[in-house]
Motif scaffolding. Structure first.
Motif, PDB file in Angstrom:
ATOM      1  N   LEU A 200      -9.540   4.634  -0.074  1.00 55.81           N
ATOM      2  CA  LEU A 200      -8.766   3.560  -0.923  1.00 55.81           C
ATOM      3  C   LEU A 200      -8.116   2.689  -0.138  1.00 55.81           C
ATOM      4  O   LEU A 200      -7.618   3.151   0.834  1.00 55.81           O
ATOM      5  N   LYS A 201      -7.925   1.346  -0.808  1.00 56.28           N
ATOM      6  CA  LYS A 201      -6.786   0.650  -0.207  1.00 56.28           C
ATOM      7  C   LYS A 201      -5.541   0.524  -0.932  1.00 56.28           C
ATOM      8  O   LYS A 201      -4.628  -0.076  -0.451  1.00 56.28           O
ATOM      9  N   GLN A 202      -5.677   1.129  -2.254  1.00 49.31           N
ATOM     10  CA  GLN A 202      -4.528   1.017  -3.007  1.00 49.31           C
ATOM     11  C   GLN A 202      -4.518   2.004  -4.146  1.00 49.31           C
ATOM     12  O   GLN A 202      -5.473   2.618  -4.495  1.00 49.31           O
ATOM     13  N   MET A 203      -3.419   2.561  -4.283  1.00 49.27           N
ATOM     14  CA  MET A 203      -3.164   3.683  -5.271  1.00 49.27           C
ATOM     15  C   MET A 203      -2.021   3.179  -6.384  1.00 49.27           C
ATOM     16  O   MET A 203      -1.297   2.554  -6.076  1.00 49.27           O
ATOM     17  N   ILE A 204      -2.681   3.121  -7.719  1.00 50.43           N
ATOM     18  CA  ILE A 204      -1.808   2.413  -8.707  1.00 50.43           C
ATOM     19  C   ILE A 204      -1.301   3.610  -9.649  1.00 50.43           C
ATOM     20  O   ILE A 204      -2.180   4.521 -10.183  1.00 50.43           O
ATOM     21  N   LEU A 205       0.138   3.320  -9.704  1.00 46.64           N
ATOM     22  CA  LEU A 205       0.692   4.223 -10.801  1.00 46.64           C
ATOM     23  C   LEU A 205       0.288   3.639 -12.205  1.00 46.64           C
ATOM     24  O   LEU A 205       1.019   2.569 -12.402  1.00 46.64           O
ATOM     25  N   LEU A 226       9.992   4.645  -7.457  1.00 43.74           N
ATOM     26  CA  LEU A 226       8.711   4.320  -7.240  1.00 43.74           C
ATOM     27  C   LEU A 226       8.495   3.906  -5.645  1.00 43.74           C
ATOM     28  O   LEU A 226       7.783   3.873  -4.828  1.00 43.74           O
ATOM     29  N   ASN A 227       9.696   3.027  -5.433  1.00 40.35           N
ATOM     30  CA  ASN A 227       9.974   2.272  -3.991  1.00 40.35           C
ATOM     31  C   ASN A 227       9.577   3.419  -2.904  1.00 40.35           C
ATOM     32  O   ASN A 227       8.865   3.051  -2.003  1.00 40.35           O
ATOM     33  N   PRO A 228      10.306   4.628  -2.702  1.00 40.38           N
ATOM     34  CA  PRO A 228      10.205   5.669  -1.727  1.00 40.38           C
ATOM     35  C   PRO A 228       8.674   6.198  -1.623  1.00 40.38           C
ATOM     36  O   PRO A 228       7.951   6.541  -0.663  1.00 40.38           O
ATOM     37  N   ILE A 229       8.121   6.176  -2.823  1.00 41.49           N
ATOM     38  CA  ILE A 229       6.538   6.721  -3.060  1.00 41.49           C
ATOM     39  C   ILE A 229       5.730   5.642  -2.506  1.00 41.49           C
ATOM     40  O   ILE A 229       4.899   5.841  -1.614  1.00 41.49           O
ATOM     41  N   GLY A 230       6.049   4.286  -2.789  1.00 41.91           N
ATOM     42  CA  GLY A 230       5.434   3.349  -2.091  1.00 41.91           C
ATOM     43  C   GLY A 230       5.464   2.922  -0.650  1.00 41.91           C
ATOM     44  O   GLY A 230       4.606   2.830   0.277  1.00 41.91           O
ATOM     45  N   GLY A 241       0.877   0.378  -5.962  1.00 41.56           N
ATOM     46  CA  GLY A 241       0.753  -0.704  -6.950  1.00 41.56           C
ATOM     47  C   GLY A 241       1.244   0.035  -8.360  1.00 41.56           C
ATOM     48  O   GLY A 241       1.224   1.193  -8.547  1.00 41.56           O
ATOM     49  N   PHE A 242       1.683  -0.847  -9.409  1.00 42.34           N
ATOM     50  CA  PHE A 242       2.026  -0.543 -10.819  1.00 42.34           C
ATOM     51  C   PHE A 242       1.448  -1.119 -11.642  1.00 42.34           C
ATOM     52  O   PHE A 242       1.270  -2.313 -11.750  1.00 42.34           O
ATOM     53  N   HIS A 243       0.888  -0.570 -12.820  1.00 39.92           N
ATOM     54  CA  HIS A 243       0.130  -1.076 -13.647  1.00 39.92           C
ATOM     55  C   HIS A 243       0.848  -1.243 -14.961  1.00 39.92           C
ATOM     56  O   HIS A 243       1.411  -0.244 -15.563  1.00 39.92           O
ATOM     57  N   LEU A 269       6.599  -2.834  -0.779  1.00 38.58           N
ATOM     58  CA  LEU A 269       6.180  -1.546  -0.863  1.00 38.58           C
ATOM     59  C   LEU A 269       5.571  -1.390  -2.227  1.00 38.58           C
ATOM     60  O   LEU A 269       4.637  -0.381  -2.217  1.00 38.58           O
ATOM     61  N   VAL A 270       5.522  -1.902  -3.311  1.00 33.37           N
ATOM     62  CA  VAL A 270       4.814  -1.888  -4.597  1.00 33.37           C
ATOM     63  C   VAL A 270       4.654  -3.294  -5.185  1.00 33.37           C
ATOM     64  O   VAL A 270       5.316  -4.142  -5.518  1.00 33.37           O
ATOM     65  N   LYS A 271       3.199  -3.570  -5.302  1.00 37.44           N
ATOM     66  CA  LYS A 271       2.665  -4.648  -5.896  1.00 37.44           C
ATOM     67  C   LYS A 271       2.246  -4.328  -7.216  1.00 37.44           C
ATOM     68  O   LYS A 271       2.504  -3.107  -7.850  1.00 37.44           O
ATOM     69  N   MET A 272       1.893  -5.391  -7.971  1.00 31.21           N
ATOM     70  CA  MET A 272       1.522  -5.054  -9.599  1.00 31.21           C
ATOM     71  C   MET A 272       0.228  -5.329  -9.780  1.00 31.21           C
ATOM     72  O   MET A 272      -0.766  -6.071  -8.909  1.00 31.21           O
ATOM     73  N   GLN A 273      -0.271  -4.568 -10.737  1.00 31.75           N
ATOM     74  CA  GLN A 273      -1.818  -4.764 -11.109  1.00 31.75           C
ATOM     75  C   GLN A 273      -1.420  -5.137 -12.638  1.00 31.75           C
ATOM     76  O   GLN A 273      -0.872  -4.423 -13.642  1.00 31.75           O
ATOM     77  N   PHE A 274      -1.862  -6.301 -12.914  1.00 32.55           N
ATOM     78  CA  PHE A 274      -1.522  -7.056 -14.314  1.00 32.55           C
ATOM     79  C   PHE A 274      -2.620  -6.748 -15.205  1.00 32.55           C
ATOM     80  O   PHE A 274      -3.844  -7.035 -15.153  1.00 32.55           O
ATOM     81  N   GLN A 275      -2.316  -6.189 -16.503  1.00 34.88           N
ATOM     82  CA  GLN A 275      -3.039  -6.095 -17.475  1.00 34.88           C
ATOM     83  C   GLN A 275      -3.268  -7.224 -18.634  1.00 34.88           C
ATOM     84  O   GLN A 275      -2.398  -7.634 -19.221  1.00 34.88           O
TER      85      GLN A 275
END
Length: 357
Positions: A200-205, A226-230, A241-243, A269-275
């Protein structure tokens, strides 16, 4: 994933891609309410009909690739082409192939597995091959341990190596996966290790798992957590990432929750996945890609028919896809995944294949 109420999760439960009770109408499966893990048995609206029945099976015999042993020859000479001519010929051939395979942003079209989870659980390799035959080239998984009650239980015992090989044997690759909040808090090291082996390149919450009654302070606290997880994911070479769901697009005290999350989440640290399906409640993905350049890593695709008020296949609704992908190009989007039922996935792919941006 048009979500009509995915924000109504039980606190601390896995979500999205996610978790349970899709409520999409009109033949397109939604990830709404998927975050309420254990809230009931989710229904699968997929129409996939893989041949194999029963538990998960792994095909040890992938179709071999045809060999290309012939040397192209100049039609006017009776000998092999000079090296420079051969290079030109192969270059032109590669350019033609790229044009034929063109998809938005030059990125391979991907799909989210949640809408086809029942078929996937019955025949993992067969369903993946079916998706590859449609034309899809990448897949986004859901973490099986996090989504047991959503139908992913049969995949829990599958190792990362076996899962990766099965995906690759189907002609696909996997670079993204959805996770629930609880598993990232309690089993982060284990999930990172599995993700690395899977490639994987990304893990999305997929959701914070907050209840509908959550206050703005609750959202702020969740974002800060979420920042320390990132950071830990980033040290492992994986982007967090966050969805979003519909719930992030409501206001609390005059503040749009999504904007507050963007203020709290570390942009590195945290990018977004946009729905994209939030178009159903009046929000355009293109607007937010322009507003937050470089911060939206990924997209979930579905369309919305404003006349019938139903979710539909990509290209069959009101989303301006040319505008969206033009903004995505400038905004730094790295991948996208169609998330609709099997019939709509079949309808969506030809549109994406033909879309010129």
């Amino acid at each position: 994933m048009p979500t009509l109420s995915r924000d109504r999760e039980g606190a601390g439960t896995p979500t999205n891609c996610s978790t349970a009770n899709p409520d999409r109408k009109g033949g397109v499966s939604s990830d709404a309410n998927r975050d309420r893990e254990g809230a009931g048995t989710p229904t699968n609206r997929s129409t996939a009909n893989p041949d194999r029945k029963g538990g998960v099976s792994v095909d040890p015999n992938p179709n071999p690739q045809p060999a290309h042993n012939s040397t192209p020859t100049d039609s006017t000479q009776n000998h092999p082409m000079p090296n420079h001519t051969r290079r030109n010929f192969l270059g032109a051939l590669a350019g033609t192939a790229a044009a034929l395979q063109a998809e938005p942003l030059g990125m391979p079209a991907g799909f989210q597995v949640f809408p086809i989870r029942e078929a996937l659980a019955k025949d993992f390799p067969g369903t993946l091959r079916q998706m590859a035959e449609i034309g899809y080239k990448t897949t986004e998984m859901c973490s099986p341990p996090g989504y047991v009650s959503s139908g992913f239980g049969p995949l829990v015992s599958m190792s990362a190596a076996t899962m990766k090989k099965t995906i690759q044997d189907a002609g696909l690759r996997c670079e993204s996966c959805h996770y629930g909040a609880k598993e990232l808090k309690e089993n982060l090291d284990e999930r990172i290790a599995f993700a690395k082996e899977l490639g994987l390149k990304q893990m999305i919450l997929s959701s914070f798992g907050l209840p509908q009654t959550a206050t703005l302070d609750d959202w702020k606290k969740a974002a800060d957590g979420l920042n320390p997880i990132g950071e830990k994911m980033q040290k492992a070479g994986i982007q967090c990432g966050f969805h979003n769901h519909n719930g992030e697009f409501k206001e609390l005290g005059g503040v749009l929750i999504y904007d507050e999350l963007m203020r709290r989440l570390d942009p590195k640290l945290v990018k977004m996945q946009f729905q994209v399906a939030v178009v159903s409640i009046g929000f355009q993905a293109a607007t937010y890609m322009e507003k937050y350049p470089g911060r939206i890593l990924s997209l979930h695709l579905a369309d919305w028919d404003s006349a019938t008020k139903k979710s539909v296949a990509v290209g069959k609704g009101s989303v301006d896809w040319k505008q969206l992908f033009a903004k995505a190009r400038k905004g730094g989007v790295k991948n996208y995944f169609v998330e609709v039922n099997m019939d709509a996935m079949q309808e969506s792919y030809p549109f994406l294949r033909s879309l010129k941006v």
